[in-house]
Design a protein around this motif. Structure first.
Motif, PDB file in Angstrom:
ATOM      1  N   PRO A 257      21.729  32.194 -11.072  1.00 25.48           N
ATOM      2  CA  PRO A 257      23.064  31.617 -10.258  1.00 25.48           C
ATOM      3  C   PRO A 257      22.727  31.218  -8.738  1.00 25.48           C
ATOM      4  O   PRO A 257      22.012  32.290  -8.252  1.00 25.48           O
ATOM      5  CB  PRO A 257      24.036  32.567 -10.532  1.00 25.48           C
ATOM      6  N   HIS A 258      23.007  30.230  -8.165  1.00 23.09           N
ATOM      7  CA  HIS A 258      23.108  29.913  -6.751  1.00 23.09           C
ATOM      8  C   HIS A 258      24.522  29.210  -6.359  1.00 23.09           C
ATOM      9  O   HIS A 258      24.727  28.297  -7.291  1.00 23.09           O
ATOM     10  CB  HIS A 258      22.019  29.255  -6.352  1.00 23.09           C
ATOM     11  N   HIS A 259      24.994  29.750  -5.464  1.00 24.87           N
ATOM     12  CA  HIS A 259      26.468  29.116  -5.013  1.00 24.87           C
ATOM     13  C   HIS A 259      26.490  27.433  -5.084  1.00 24.87           C
ATOM     14  O   HIS A 259      27.384  26.991  -5.567  1.00 24.87           O
ATOM     15  CB  HIS A 259      27.051  29.907  -3.855  1.00 24.87           C
ATOM     16  N   SER A 260      25.471  27.050  -4.302  1.00 28.26           N
ATOM     17  CA  SER A 260      25.540  25.626  -3.943  1.00 28.26           C
ATOM     18  C   SER A 260      25.224  24.676  -5.294  1.00 28.26           C
ATOM     19  O   SER A 260      26.195  23.928  -5.820  1.00 28.26           O
ATOM     20  CB  SER A 260      24.381  24.945  -3.006  1.00 28.26           C
ATOM     21  N   LEU A 261      24.201  25.367  -6.371  1.00 31.21           N
ATOM     22  CA  LEU A 261      24.152  24.641  -7.305  1.00 31.21           C
ATOM     23  C   LEU A 261      25.307  24.857  -8.495  1.00 31.21           C
ATOM     24  O   LEU A 261      25.809  23.874  -9.163  1.00 31.21           O
ATOM     25  CB  LEU A 261      22.895  25.410  -8.452  1.00 31.21           C
ATOM     26  N   THR A 262      25.757  26.237  -8.432  1.00 26.98           N
ATOM     27  CA  THR A 262      26.867  26.494  -9.257  1.00 26.98           C
ATOM     28  C   THR A 262      28.233  25.366  -9.139  1.00 26.98           C
ATOM     29  O   THR A 262      29.121  25.133 -10.023  1.00 26.98           O
ATOM     30  CB  THR A 262      27.224  27.787  -9.319  1.00 26.98           C
ATOM     31  N   LEU A 263      28.566  25.600  -7.740  1.00 29.03           N
ATOM     32  CA  LEU A 263      29.707  24.649  -7.036  1.00 29.03           C
ATOM     33  C   LEU A 263      29.420  23.216  -7.718  1.00 29.03           C
ATOM     34  O   LEU A 263      30.370  22.674  -8.216  1.00 29.03           O
ATOM     35  CB  LEU A 263      29.728  24.636  -5.624  1.00 29.03           C
ATOM     36  N   PHE A 264      28.374  22.532  -7.513  1.00 28.96           N
ATOM     37  CA  PHE A 264      28.206  21.191  -7.834  1.00 28.96           C
ATOM     38  C   PHE A 264      28.085  21.160  -9.265  1.00 28.96           C
ATOM     39  O   PHE A 264      28.849  20.135  -9.868  1.00 28.96           O
ATOM     40  CB  PHE A 264      26.756  20.806  -7.312  1.00 28.96           C
ATOM     41  N   TYR A 265      27.794  21.829 -10.024  1.00 26.42           N
ATOM     42  CA  TYR A 265      27.782  21.963 -11.513  1.00 26.42           C
ATOM     43  C   TYR A 265      29.118  21.979 -12.006  1.00 26.42           C
ATOM     44  O   TYR A 265      29.714  21.035 -12.808  1.00 26.42           O
ATOM     45  CB  TYR A 265      26.990  22.904 -12.238  1.00 26.42           C
ATOM     46  N   ARG A 266      30.202  22.955 -11.511  1.00 26.15           N
ATOM     47  CA  ARG A 266      31.329  23.073 -11.899  1.00 26.15           C
ATOM     48  C   ARG A 266      32.417  21.886 -11.334  1.00 26.15           C
ATOM     49  O   ARG A 266      33.151  21.441 -12.395  1.00 26.15           O
ATOM     50  CB  ARG A 266      31.864  24.425 -11.246  1.00 26.15           C
ATOM     51  N   GLN A 267      31.817  21.197 -10.596  1.00 25.42           N
ATOM     52  CA  GLN A 267      32.677  20.131 -10.094  1.00 25.42           C
ATOM     53  C   GLN A 267      32.537  18.685 -10.865  1.00 25.42           C
ATOM     54  O   GLN A 267      33.225  17.751 -10.806  1.00 25.42           O
ATOM     55  CB  GLN A 267      32.484  19.857  -8.589  1.00 25.42           C
ATOM     56  N   ASN A 268      31.017  18.663 -11.218  1.00 24.90           N
ATOM     57  CA  ASN A 268      30.447  17.699 -12.121  1.00 24.90           C
ATOM     58  C   ASN A 268      30.137  17.696 -13.539  1.00 24.90           C
ATOM     59  O   ASN A 268      29.245  17.309 -14.154  1.00 24.90           O
ATOM     60  CB  ASN A 268      29.350  16.913 -11.318  1.00 24.90           C
ATOM     61  N   LYS A 269      31.055  18.838 -14.262  1.00 19.82           N
ATOM     62  CA  LYS A 269      30.610  19.280 -15.373  1.00 19.82           C
ATOM     63  C   LYS A 269      30.273  18.232 -16.534  1.00 19.82           C
ATOM     64  O   LYS A 269      29.216  18.162 -17.309  1.00 19.82           O
ATOM     65  CB  LYS A 269      31.370  20.465 -15.855  1.00 19.82           C
ATOM     66  N   LEU A 270      31.389  17.488 -16.587  1.00 17.47           N
ATOM     67  CA  LEU A 270      31.472  16.345 -17.796  1.00 17.47           C
ATOM     68  C   LEU A 270      30.141  15.511 -17.398  1.00 17.47           C
ATOM     69  O   LEU A 270      29.485  15.113 -18.510  1.00 17.47           O
ATOM     70  CB  LEU A 270      32.653  15.662 -17.661  1.00 17.47           C
ATOM     71  N   ARG A 271      30.032  15.172 -16.170  1.00 17.19           N
ATOM     72  CA  ARG A 271      28.732  13.975 -15.859  1.00 17.19           C
ATOM     73  C   ARG A 271      27.541  14.745 -16.116  1.00 17.19           C
ATOM     74  O   ARG A 271      26.580  14.151 -16.684  1.00 17.19           O
ATOM     75  CB  ARG A 271      29.001  13.738 -14.390  1.00 17.19           C
ATOM     76  N   CYS A 272      27.260  15.969 -15.983  1.00 17.98           N
ATOM     77  CA  CYS A 272      26.062  16.560 -15.883  1.00 17.98           C
ATOM     78  C   CYS A 272      25.635  16.830 -17.377  1.00 17.98           C
ATOM     79  O   CYS A 272      24.796  16.598 -17.946  1.00 17.98           O
ATOM     80  CB  CYS A 272      26.418  18.034 -15.460  1.00 17.98           C
ATOM     81  N   ARG A 273      26.874  17.161 -18.321  1.00 15.00           N
ATOM     82  CA  ARG A 273      26.344  17.296 -19.823  1.00 15.00           C
ATOM     83  C   ARG A 273      26.411  15.721 -20.283  1.00 15.00           C
ATOM     84  O   ARG A 273      25.476  15.783 -21.259  1.00 15.00           O
ATOM     85  CB  ARG A 273      27.694  18.005 -20.576  1.00 15.00           C
ATOM     86  N   PHE A 274      27.016  14.896 -20.046  1.00 15.66           N
ATOM     87  CA  PHE A 274      26.673  13.687 -20.436  1.00 15.66           C
ATOM     88  C   PHE A 274      25.285  13.155 -20.175  1.00 15.66           C
ATOM     89  O   PHE A 274      24.557  12.416 -20.757  1.00 15.66           O
ATOM     90  CB  PHE A 274      27.817  12.515 -19.976  1.00 15.66           C
ATOM     91  N   SER A 275      24.785  13.146 -18.948  1.00 14.27           N
ATOM     92  CA  SER A 275      23.645  12.756 -18.283  1.00 14.27           C
ATOM     93  C   SER A 275      22.587  13.611 -18.919  1.00 14.27           C
ATOM     94  O   SER A 275      21.466  13.035 -19.236  1.00 14.27           O
ATOM     95  CB  SER A 275      23.323  12.880 -16.687  1.00 14.27           C
ATOM     96  N   HIS A 276      22.712  14.694 -19.457  1.00 16.17           N
ATOM     97  CA  HIS A 276      21.838  15.534 -19.969  1.00 16.17           C
ATOM     98  C   HIS A 276      21.544  15.132 -21.257  1.00 16.17           C
ATOM     99  O   HIS A 276      20.280  15.138 -21.854  1.00 16.17           O
ATOM    100  CB  HIS A 276      22.041  16.972 -19.951  1.00 16.17           C
ATOM    101  N   ALA A 277      22.658  14.705 -22.144  1.00  6.35           N
ATOM    102  CA  ALA A 277      22.381  14.315 -23.262  1.00  6.35           C
ATOM    103  C   ALA A 277      21.892  12.870 -23.605  1.00  6.35           C
ATOM    104  O   ALA A 277      21.008  12.638 -24.297  1.00  6.35           O
ATOM    105  CB  ALA A 277      23.926  14.083 -24.097  1.00  6.35           C
ATOM    106  N   LEU A 278      22.236  11.953 -22.525  1.00  2.00           N
ATOM    107  CA  LEU A 278      21.552  10.887 -22.248  1.00  2.00           C
ATOM    108  C   LEU A 278      20.002  10.909 -21.926  1.00  2.00           C
ATOM    109  O   LEU A 278      19.324  10.282 -22.869  1.00  2.00           O
ATOM    110  CB  LEU A 278      22.193  10.050 -21.246  1.00  2.00           C
ATOM    111  N   ILE A 279      19.530  11.766 -21.380  1.00  2.00           N
ATOM    112  CA  ILE A 279      18.097  11.618 -20.942  1.00  2.00           C
ATOM    113  C   ILE A 279      17.459  12.360 -22.112  1.00  2.00           C
ATOM    114  O   ILE A 279      16.303  12.195 -22.608  1.00  2.00           O
ATOM    115  CB  ILE A 279      17.885  12.646 -19.704  1.00  2.00           C
TER     116      ILE A 279
END
Length: 286
Positions: A257-279
């Motif tokens: 865990p790193h605070h900047s990465l964790t914060l970005f992921y939490r704020q964009n969790k749905l986008r991150c999961r969708f993008s991961h599935a797409l790629i």
């Protein structure tokens, strides 16, 4: 000269000495003293690095940078002084398995028409040792354009210690000083649709993952390196903003865990999961 082994190092005196003695032993056993050179680049060590005195039979040069400049610049500095037809970059905290050099030399003597020779690796961790291979090469080695495309998603060729390059391939490398992903960046620089890629899983180097000061264990350097690499190679653009969320998702799942990465992921969790599935789907179809 057939092969130049370039070793950048900073403050790894004992590990460097062990590596040099191991390589020298294999060079001597393989009767390759006239075909292999080692170039050690001291990247600002304190005290300065020294070669093992009066023990190396292999041609070994020690070159020193005037100040600490980072591994990419040290590799470039060594390459500028290399005379080999083929180039291998090796980290000073890694090593080689028995028969490594003999296997490499057999390929270099058999053919001179490859740009990348990809080998396996024996990864050493506190839990033991495992062998790893880049399995996708079985289907993609003859299709460098597919490997180039795959490299836009992940480092599919593995660590730098598992690659031998033709001198021609290294001429395309820019040696950008990224916080991490330096090997990945070098592959993206060097590979094109004409690249000749071969592999041999019977050859393996030793990837030592026991040291806490390695770049791969620094979360901040890791994610900064990924995003700077993505910008350099235009993997993330205004039209490909989803790649930002893909990398964030992947890094969040694999790094500490790193605070900047964790914060970005939490704020964009749905986008991150969708993008991961797409790629993931795109990689499967590639």
């Amino acid at each position: 000269m057939l092969l130049s082994i370039i070793i950048p190092s900073k403050n790894r005196h004992e590990l460097l000495a062990q590596l040099l003695l191991t390589v020298d032993q294999q060079v001597t056993q393989s009767n390759c003293l006239d075909h292999v050179e080692i170039i050690v680049v001291d990247d600002g060590s304190s005290p300065a690095l020294q070669l093992p005195s009066n023990t190396l039979k292999t041609q070994c040069k020690l070159r020193t940078l005037s100040r600490h400049s980072g591994a990419p610049r040290a590799r470039q500095y060594g390459l500028e002084r290399a005379s080999g037809e083929f180039i291998h970059f090796h980290d000073s905290d890694d090593s080689i398995t028995d028969g490594w050099l003999e296997g490499i030399i057999s390929h270099l003597r058999a053919t001179t028409c490859f740009d990348f020779l990809v080998t396996a690796r024996k990864v050493i961790t506190k839990d033991g040792a495992t062998y790893k291979k880049q399995h996708l090469l079985k289907n993609m080695a003859s299709q460098p354009h597919r490997i180039k495309q795959r490299l836009k998603y992940e480092n599919c060729l593995g660590p730098l210690g598992g690659i031998v390059f033709s001198k021609k391939a290294t001429q395309k490398m820019q040696f950008t000083n990224l916080p991490s992903c330096q090997d990945w960046d070098m592959y993206l620089d060097a590979i094109d649709h004409k690249s000749m890629i071969i592999y041999d899983w019977d050859i393996a180097f030793i990837k030592n993952d026991l040291h806490e000061d390695q770049i791969s264990k620094d979360t901040k350097k890791k994610f900064l390196g990924v995003f700077r690499l993505a910008r350099k190679h235009k993997i993330i653009t205004s039209k490909k903003s989803f790649m930002r969320f893909f990398f964030a998702s992947k890094l969040h799942a694999t790094l500490k865990p790193h605070h900047s990465l964790t914060l970005f992921y939490r704020q964009n969790k749905l986008r991150c999961r969708f993008s991961h599935a797409l790629i993931k789907a795109q990689k499967f179809m590639a």
